[in-house]
Design an enzyme around this catalytic site. Sequence first.
Site, mmCIF file in Angstrom:
data_model
loop_
_atom_site.group_PDB
_atom_site.id
_atom_site.type_symbol
_atom_site.label_atom_id
_atom_site.label_comp_id
_atom_site.label_asym_id
_atom_site.label_seq_id
_atom_site.Cartn_x
_atom_site.Cartn_y
_atom_site.Cartn_z
ATOM 1 N N GLY A 96 -0.471 5.944 2.570
ATOM 2 C CA GLY A 96 -1.588 6.919 2.938
ATOM 3 C C GLY A 96 -2.581 6.538 3.936
ATOM 4 O O GLY A 96 -2.922 7.574 4.831
ATOM 5 N N CYS A 140 -13.264 -28.985 6.421
ATOM 6 C CA CYS A 140 -12.048 -28.048 5.850
ATOM 7 C C CYS A 140 -10.941 -28.810 5.584
ATOM 8 O O CYS A 140 -10.527 -29.982 6.333
ATOM 9 C CB CYS A 140 -11.832 -26.926 7.000
ATOM 10 S SG CYS A 140 -10.422 -26.125 6.363
ATOM 11 N N ASP A 194 -8.342 -7.261 0.329
ATOM 12 C CA ASP A 194 -7.401 -7.647 1.323
ATOM 13 C C ASP A 194 -8.175 -7.289 2.682
ATOM 14 O O ASP A 194 -9.111 -6.355 2.502
ATOM 15 C CB ASP A 194 -6.053 -6.787 1.422
ATOM 16 C CG ASP A 194 -6.387 -5.297 1.921
ATOM 17 O OD1 ASP A 194 -6.983 -4.334 0.994
ATOM 18 O OD2 ASP A 194 -5.846 -5.203 2.981
ATOM 19 N N ASP A 224 0.645 -1.084 0.105
ATOM 20 C CA ASP A 224 -0.064 -0.145 -0.010
ATOM 21 C C ASP A 224 1.127 1.395 0.071
ATOM 22 O O ASP A 224 2.070 1.124 0.340
ATOM 23 C CB ASP A 224 -1.037 0.090 1.075
ATOM 24 C CG ASP A 224 -0.299 0.192 2.539
ATOM 25 O OD1 ASP A 224 0.989 0.469 2.476
ATOM 26 O OD2 ASP A 224 -0.980 0.112 3.611
ATOM 27 N N SER A 225 0.307 2.369 -0.224
ATOM 28 C CA SER A 225 1.266 3.671 -0.502
ATOM 29 C C SER A 225 1.563 4.246 0.941
ATOM 30 O O SER A 225 2.366 5.038 0.946
ATOM 31 C CB SER A 225 0.374 4.485 -1.129
ATOM 32 O OG SER A 225 -0.705 5.047 -0.308
ATOM 33 N N GLY A 245 -11.060 3.971 0.874
ATOM 34 C CA GLY A 245 -11.967 4.719 1.904
ATOM 35 C C GLY A 245 -13.324 4.103 2.180
ATOM 36 O O GLY A 245 -14.131 4.924 2.661
ATOM 37 N N CYS A 300 -6.945 -28.181 10.335
ATOM 38 C CA CYS A 300 -8.352 -29.158 10.393
ATOM 39 C C CYS A 300 -7.915 -30.652 10.181
ATOM 40 O O CYS A 300 -8.562 -31.488 10.421
ATOM 41 C CB CYS A 300 -9.477 -28.581 9.574
ATOM 42 S SG CYS A 300 -10.130 -27.270 10.114
ATOM 43 N N CYS A 315 -7.990 -27.549 5.351
ATOM 44 C CA CYS A 315 -6.788 -26.621 5.847
ATOM 45 C C CYS A 315 -5.647 -27.669 6.759
ATOM 46 O O CYS A 315 -6.152 -28.787 7.269
ATOM 47 C CB CYS A 315 -7.090 -25.507 6.481
ATOM 48 S SG CYS A 315 -7.194 -25.525 8.441
#
Lengths: 376, 376
Positions: free
Chosen positions: A92, A309, A271, A89-90, A221, A314, A311
Amino acid sequence: MYKLIKQEGNARRAEFHTNRGVVQTPAFMNVATQGAIKGAVSAEDLKALNCQVMLSNTYHLHVRPGDELIKDCGGLHKFSTWEGPILTDSGGFQVFSLSSLRKISEEGVTFQSHVDGKKIFMGPEESMQIQSNLGSTIAMAFDECVENPAEHSYSKASCERTTRWLKRCKDEMARLNSLETTINREQKLFGINQGCTYKDLRIEHMKQIAELQLDGYAIGGLAVGEPTEIMYDIIENVTPYMPKDKIRYLMGVGTPANILNAVERGVDLFDCVMPSRNARHGHLFTSQGIININNKKYDHDMTPIDPECGCPVCKRYSKAYIRHLLKAEEMLAGRLLVMHNLWFYNNLMTDIRNALDEGRFHEFKKEKEIIYSTRI
Amino acid sequence: MYKLIKQEGNARRAEFHTNRGVVQTPAFMNVATQGAIKGAVSAEDLKALNCQVMLSNTYHLHVRPGDELIKDCGGLHKFSTWEGPILTDSGGFQVFSLSSLRKISEEGVTFQSHVDGKKIFMGPEESMQIQSNLGSTIAMAFDECVENPAEHSYSKASCERTTRWLKRCKDEMARLNSLETTINREQKLFGINQGCTYKDLRIEHMKQIAELQLDGYAIGGLAVGEPTEIMYDIIENVTPYMPKDKIRYLMGVGTPANILNAVERGVDLFDCVMPSRNARHGHLFTSQGIININNKKYDHDMTPIDPECGCPVCKRYSKAYIRHLLKAEEMLAGRLLVMHNLWFYNNLMTDIRNALDEGRFHEFKKEKEIIYSTRI
């Protein structure tokens, strides 16, 4: 390069090509603020969790350990050992959300470091320079994140400045990408749409930045406290003005239901800290709904968090054991919980892509958005 | 069953057979106090670190989540998913070191839980019952750990009581192992030698407990503040009275140099929180000596913690990255650091065994005990 494969209504199944590999979209980016995933999850784990893109924070890495140090070390890929695409990200958003003392001008923003209070100046050129030092695959433009609610007049002026900043970002990135010493000379730039909750400003701003022919466009935003319906409404109003041949990223969003709704409205990239943050408090996403593993009823429960699941957590661990680890404040609890939730998010995106491939996304969305939002 | 393979002076290369597999000795046991290794290290990681035995704490697991809960869940192996041998301590050490309010009698000890202040009674039978509920491979006898320094008369009386307690432990374990509902009906029992720093008491106590024909013998109450030379001296004096055909365990020890010296004096088994505790503070064992990764000189250092190390961390991560994670308080720092140090300890034991196999242990010990103690 954005390559549309299939469309269902406004929902898009596509590929985004980068010099660190192809991202299958819609996709969720896994947040590694300081160059590491929360919960002691490593770059190797990320691979096992089917993560496609890692997201790191320009502001945090600039403050500590410093972007020049990371450049000296060969860039963020080499430093963190994550080999896939990285979006930075910037800065900001952090400049405006973390710093209490800040001064904004046409040039940029002066603010205090949250680590040592040191005065820092960041403008479009500085943000681009930092992201170039990090050598990320995708850099975000430096924008002003106006607090909600904001006056229409302030928001309008801010959007105009953000557009001017975006042009400076584009010029600076072109300059940096032309230098031989730059780590990633094919770094991509995404512009960010702003305008608070004012549709006219959102649309006007989107039209302006669309003209700049960037590699991708983000909606920023949002998900900062406004009602969900307003967020969906803005996405619906803005997406028609976003270039059809460019990837679209909804920043910082969100719940599984938010993601399903945004995909339906034409968003490709997401994200959010929610899967890792909720995990650390014991709130887990499952195929049947949200569970709170702190619940006493799980104390003898030797079944996995989610029997459906796939994963790594799990496959091996029980609710009873993980609940014990959480109560006993063992770090392993955090790791296992975060891994499960990140898998859930990445797997949700796989399911969305499969549904789009098979032309049954709307059905899938309708069925899952309720289930995934239900506390059980 | 203890099977001696080779001897060099008093140092012994052997195998210890359990119903959870064979332990190659000398061996280091990895401490998982609450059923989990510190630093978010999982049971899968332990395998990757060449760990042979996991050690868990009877007192901690009794207090939280409760040994009956763990029994209901199928025992500690099933609960934690660690499949190799598990040794549980008796709770004795924690009862005496963690509880400020305690009352000792012939029956046992009444004390307060460090978690919720609840009054708990633990004697030999209770300790055996808890360890039987946990279903560990090896249970430790319930003993009194006398604080150093202690009066000779108090120590003598305490040793005599510990012997009486040991007989009760043996009887109770025989009873528990005979029950059909017992998880591990082949649970082994180790007796613990006490006697503070008084050689006469140590020897007398060792002679007494040797007669009980237990599965193994431990030396307890050392490395609690006494000078290292006194510890070595006691080991030297006690080992001649330990059965030659039984495994010998030096509890809570120690530094690499301590381990080398104890192996030289005939000890087979070790455990210590040092590798994980030091790791979390950035103190790392390497083939060249001890480094402190907090040191500024490592901030740009893209080499591994130890270029000669074969651990999963050194194969992938740099000092610069790990130092950043530690400074940024990322949980991943703890995990990577603990993994490295645990590998170092397990690998040290492999090196010791290889040196014994090849008849060059004394040479190895002489060379390494200085290097491994040096801060570089």
